[in-house]
Design an enzyme around this catalytic site. Structure first.
Site, PDB file in Angstrom:
ATOM      1  N   TYR A 124       0.857  -1.173   0.000  1.00 41.45           N
ATOM      2  CA  TYR A 124       0.000   0.000   0.000  1.00 41.45           C
ATOM      3  C   TYR A 124       0.900   1.233   0.000  1.00 41.45           C
ATOM      4  O   TYR A 124       1.415   1.651   1.027  1.00 41.45           O
ATOM      5  CB  TYR A 124      -0.924  -0.026   1.231  1.00 41.45           C
ATOM      6  CG  TYR A 124      -1.783   1.206   1.417  1.00 41.45           C
ATOM      7  CD1 TYR A 124      -2.371   1.839   0.322  1.00 41.45           C
ATOM      8  CD2 TYR A 124      -2.011   1.725   2.680  1.00 41.45           C
ATOM      9  CE1 TYR A 124      -3.159   2.961   0.498  1.00 41.45           C
ATOM     10  CE2 TYR A 124      -2.800   2.846   2.864  1.00 41.45           C
ATOM     11  CZ  TYR A 124      -3.375   3.461   1.772  1.00 41.45           C
ATOM     12  OH  TYR A 124      -4.153   4.585   1.935  1.00 41.45           O
TER      13      TYR A 124
ATOM     14  N   ASP B 263      -2.217  -1.339  -3.953  1.00 37.77           N
ATOM     15  CA  ASP B 263      -2.560   0.036  -4.289  1.00 37.77           C
ATOM     16  C   ASP B 263      -1.265   0.827  -4.409  1.00 37.77           C
ATOM     17  O   ASP B 263      -0.651   1.172  -3.409  1.00 37.77           O
ATOM     18  CB  ASP B 263      -3.464   0.611  -3.186  1.00 37.77           C
ATOM     19  CG  ASP B 263      -3.824   2.070  -3.414  1.00 37.77           C
ATOM     20  OD1 ASP B 263      -3.436   2.618  -4.468  1.00 37.77           O
ATOM     21  OD2 ASP B 263      -4.486   2.654  -2.537  1.00 37.77           O
TER      22      ASP B 263
ATOM     23  N   HIS C 209     -11.995   1.988  -4.229  1.00 36.57           N
ATOM     24  CA  HIS C 209     -11.235   1.110  -5.112  1.00 36.57           C
ATOM     25  C   HIS C 209     -12.050  -0.151  -5.406  1.00 36.57           C
ATOM     26  O   HIS C 209     -12.929  -0.536  -4.630  1.00 36.57           O
ATOM     27  CB  HIS C 209      -9.924   0.672  -4.455  1.00 36.57           C
ATOM     28  CG  HIS C 209      -8.969   1.780  -4.154  1.00 36.57           C
ATOM     29  ND1 HIS C 209      -7.829   2.006  -4.900  1.00 36.57           N
ATOM     30  CD2 HIS C 209      -8.966   2.712  -3.169  1.00 36.57           C
ATOM     31  CE1 HIS C 209      -7.166   3.033  -4.387  1.00 36.57           C
ATOM     32  NE2 HIS C 209      -7.837   3.477  -3.331  1.00 36.57           N
TER      33      HIS C 209
END
Length: 265
Positions: A109, A152, A256
């Site tokens: 992330y 991500d 998302h």
């Protein structure tokens, strides 16, 4: 394993707040492995019972109270391994495991980077660039380990990865400096971007839509912030890849949506 191994990645934006759609996704898609980002929960109160009930026996957690947090939930055996501190401040932004076949899965992330794309004016932007540079250093030293890098990345690198290249050039996530450093990360180990392997540019391929949009589907101001990359030695093992876009319209959605890749190992 006779059937393809299905691996999903999803920034869930608080796993406890979105258990209903997590369960829906797992029932409908039944991935063997789910990589979660932004779980926003400490390990001792992670809602593991739901996952166990659905067959996710292996649960590799790296949580943090209220912020960040990553997890890998698996129906197949994995070996617990790394938690790299690419942020250099102890934030829970990475967890990595190894499959029985020796393939590694690295779930990351990347920091969003704040609102101002200037490291001098905005320390968060500088932290994001430093995070990615540490990833480059790690990636360069990987040697020949077959690896899946997913999560991500908080960068939409190509002009066609955003709804308007011109309007987002100075918006964090699509600035030239971010695209350049992500390009260096990709080149550091010849990573194959599975999204663009299966949907060559300039095909539309978004994974994120802002909560600020009154009607996300109608305005379609998306960005491709989530990615699944693989080392070249296993790129040919990927037999399908898609974005589960309908999940953005589910009740209490994340901003998302999941990525889903099937591998014929």
């Amino acid at each position: 394993m006779s059937e393809p191994l299905k691996i999903a990645s999803w920034n869930i934006n608080s796993v406890r707040a979105r258990l209903d759609i997590v369960e829906r996704f797992l029932v409908e898609e039944a991935p063997h492995i789910l990589c979660l980002q932004e779980t926003k929960v400490m390990d001792d109160i992670f809602p593991g019972d739901l996952f166990r009930r659905l067959g996710y026996t292996w649960q590799i957690l790296h949580g943090q109270r209220m912020h960040h947090g990553v997890a890998i939930m698996s129906k197949v055996p994995v070996r617990e391994d790394d938690r790299f501190d690419w942020q250099a401040n102890g934030e829970a932004r990475h967890v990595g495991v190894c499959l029985e076949n020796g393939v590694r899965i690295e779930n990351v992330y990347v920091p969003a980077g704040g609102d101002i794309p200037d490291a001098d004016l905005n320390p968060k932007f500088g932290q994001k660039l430093a995070f990615l540079q540490r990833m480059i250093d790690w990636s360069t030293a990987l040697d020949s380990k077959p690896t899946i890098l997913t999560g991500d990345f908080n960068i939409a690198p190509l002009e066609c990865d955003v709804w308007s290249h011109k309007q987002l050039l100075n918006v964090v996530s699509h600035t030239p400096v971010e695209c350049e450093i992500l390009g260096r990360l990709q080149a550091s180990n010849n990573w194959v971007d599975l999204g663009r392997q299966f949907y060559p540019a300039p095909q539309r391929l978004y994974t994120w839509w802002s909560y600020r949009a009154q009607n996300w589907a109608e305005s379609d101001r998306g960005r491709r912030l989530d990615h699944m990359w693989v080392t070249p030695d296993i790129a040919g093992k990927a037999v399908s890849h898609r974005v589960a876009e309908p999940a953005r319209g589910w009740t209490k959605p994340s901003d998302h949506v999941p990525l889903i890749t099937e591998f014929a190992f």
